[in-house]
Design a protein around this motif. Structure first.
Motif, mmCIF file in Angstrom:
data_model
loop_
_atom_site.group_PDB
_atom_site.id
_atom_site.type_symbol
_atom_site.label_atom_id
_atom_site.label_comp_id
_atom_site.label_asym_id
_atom_site.label_seq_id
_atom_site.Cartn_x
_atom_site.Cartn_y
_atom_site.Cartn_z
ATOM 1 N N LYS A 150 0.829 -1.205 0.000
ATOM 2 C CA LYS A 150 0.000 0.000 0.000
ATOM 3 C C LYS A 150 0.865 1.256 0.000
ATOM 4 O O LYS A 150 0.589 2.217 -0.734
ATOM 5 C CB LYS A 150 -0.915 -0.011 1.232
ATOM 6 N N GLU A 154 1.004 4.132 -2.838
ATOM 7 C CA GLU A 154 0.698 5.517 -2.479
ATOM 8 C C GLU A 154 1.822 6.462 -2.880
ATOM 9 O O GLU A 154 1.581 7.569 -3.363
ATOM 10 C CB GLU A 154 0.436 5.622 -0.975
ATOM 11 N N ARG A 164 -1.921 12.259 -13.176
ATOM 12 C CA ARG A 164 -3.257 11.714 -12.941
ATOM 13 C C ARG A 164 -4.323 12.800 -13.008
ATOM 14 O O ARG A 164 -5.404 12.593 -13.554
ATOM 15 C CB ARG A 164 -3.308 10.989 -11.595
ATOM 16 N N LYS A 168 -7.468 13.023 -15.597
ATOM 17 C CA LYS A 168 -8.839 13.167 -15.090
ATOM 18 C C LYS A 168 -9.543 14.351 -15.750
ATOM 19 O O LYS A 168 -10.717 14.252 -16.149
ATOM 20 C CB LYS A 168 -8.812 13.356 -13.566
ATOM 21 N N LYS A 220 -4.298 2.204 -14.190
ATOM 22 C CA LYS A 220 -5.668 1.703 -14.276
ATOM 23 C C LYS A 220 -6.602 2.891 -14.060
ATOM 24 O O LYS A 220 -6.229 3.867 -13.405
ATOM 25 C CB LYS A 220 -5.943 0.654 -13.192
ATOM 26 N N SER A 222 -9.094 3.244 -12.076
ATOM 27 C CA SER A 222 -9.313 3.516 -10.650
ATOM 28 C C SER A 222 -8.105 4.164 -9.988
ATOM 29 O O SER A 222 -8.234 4.798 -8.932
ATOM 30 C CB SER A 222 -9.685 2.222 -9.922
ATOM 31 N N GLU A 223 -6.905 4.031 -10.583
ATOM 32 C CA GLU A 223 -5.707 4.679 -10.049
ATOM 33 C C GLU A 223 -5.688 6.154 -10.427
ATOM 34 O O GLU A 223 -5.141 6.978 -9.689
ATOM 35 C CB GLU A 223 -4.450 3.989 -10.577
ATOM 36 N N HIS A 225 -8.529 7.969 -10.848
ATOM 37 C CA HIS A 225 -9.567 8.487 -9.930
ATOM 38 C C HIS A 225 -10.606 7.390 -9.765
ATOM 39 O O HIS A 225 -10.890 6.650 -10.709
ATOM 40 C CB HIS A 225 -10.210 9.755 -10.502
ATOM 41 N N ARG A 226 -11.177 7.276 -8.579
ATOM 42 C CA ARG A 226 -12.137 6.192 -8.341
ATOM 43 C C ARG A 226 -13.339 6.272 -9.280
ATOM 44 O O ARG A 226 -13.976 5.256 -9.574
ATOM 45 C CB ARG A 226 -12.602 6.197 -6.884
ATOM 46 N N SER A 227 -13.652 7.477 -9.785
ATOM 47 C CA SER A 227 -14.787 7.621 -10.689
ATOM 48 C C SER A 227 -14.525 6.997 -12.058
ATOM 49 O O SER A 227 -15.439 6.835 -12.858
ATOM 50 C CB SER A 227 -15.154 9.096 -10.870
ATOM 51 N N SER A 229 -13.342 3.909 -12.535
ATOM 52 C CA SER A 229 -13.531 2.453 -12.561
ATOM 53 C C SER A 229 -14.697 2.170 -13.501
ATOM 54 O O SER A 229 -15.588 3.009 -13.673
ATOM 55 C CB SER A 229 -13.828 1.918 -11.167
ATOM 56 N N ASN A 232 -18.219 2.709 -12.077
ATOM 57 C CA ASN A 232 -18.577 4.113 -11.860
ATOM 58 C C ASN A 232 -18.787 4.855 -13.172
ATOM 59 O O ASN A 232 -19.622 5.762 -13.250
ATOM 60 C CB ASN A 232 -17.497 4.807 -11.025
#
Length: 252
Positions: A150, A154, A164, A168, A220, A222-223, A225-227, A229, A232
């Motif tokens: 982790k 991070e 990133r 986005k 990926k 999701s890496e 931004h979680r939106s 995935s 989502n």
């Protein structure tokens, strides 16, 4: 530190690989064994394994890999401590086991072999052994002050934060063109900004998500931004479609 684990049937071949002197191999841990040579260790395993003939994959093979930076600092004594702690957390202390360190490459790592059969003839449950190994490796890393998976992820994401964010922003601009059935226009729009988008297809030929590449960096969805995935993305598109439908309906 990363941990990988599986149950195997080819005990001798695996221990021979761990012993391989071309890998600059050294024994870093031994438990409940009298011998150290691969053939003799295998024979000792077999004596206990004969108590449970129903279990075919009767040996565990684990690989414990500290980060390159941590590995450079670790002595044989410290590698022994990592292995001992892992064995204890896995509740395998009453099983036969032997571990070797391989130092032939920059990435130092431990190969650990454990008899799945205990001294009462019982087979250790190997359900989800891969995920359990990952979890225990994380616990051991935290206990011994090593970098966890982790933390490595991070750090990577923090260093790539600007990239990133750029991806986005460009995704948000191109999202109007997103269509789960035909993603080509969405992909083309992002490529205008120099972002390569690669659909990830699973073994059932179903879209599983996207990878985004920019300036020799790959993420990926999701890496980024979680939106981003796949679930989502689909959810957002459906919500946007319902909103547009209601807006248009009021205008009529």
């Amino acid at each position: 530190m990363i941990g990988k684990g599986k149950s195997i049937s080819h005990t001798k071949a695996s221990i021979l690989y761990g012993w391989n002197q071309e890998k600059r191999s050294q024994i870093v841990f031994k438990n409940n064994l009298a011998c150290i040579s691969p053939t003799e260790v295998t024979d000792e395993f077999k004596i206990i394994q004969s108590m449970n003939s129903n279990c075919k994959r009767n040996t565990f093979s684990f690989v414990l890999s500290p980060t390159i930076e941590d590995g450079e600092k670790l002595s044989i004594t410290e590698l022994n401590k990592i292995t001992s702690c892992f064995i204890s957390e896995m509740k395998l202390i009453n099983h036969q086991s032997i571990a070797f360190v391989h130092e032939d490459k920059k990435h130092k790592h431990i190969h650990l072999y454990v008899n799945r059969i205990d001294f009462n003839g019982n087979a250790y449950n190997d359900s989800f052994i891969g995920k359990k190994t990952q979890k225990i490796a994380e616990i051991v890393a935290l206990k011994l002050g090593l970098k966890t998976v982790k933390e490595v992820i991070e750090e990577k994401l923090e260093n790539d934060k600007d990239i990133r964010n750029f991806i986005k922003v460009k995704h948000d601009e191109a999202f109007a063109f997103f269509d789960i059935k035909n993603c080509s226009i969405y992909i083309d729009e992002l490529e205008k900004s120099g972002i390569k988008v690669k659909p990830v297809i699973n073994n059932k030929s179903k879209l599983q998500g996207f990878r985004y590449e920019f300036i020799n960096k790959s993420f990926k969805g999701s890496e980024v931004h979680r939106s981003l995935s796949i679930n989502n993305l689909i959810k957002h598109k459906e919500e946007k479609g319902r909103t547009n439908f209601k807006t248009n309906k009021r205008r009529i």
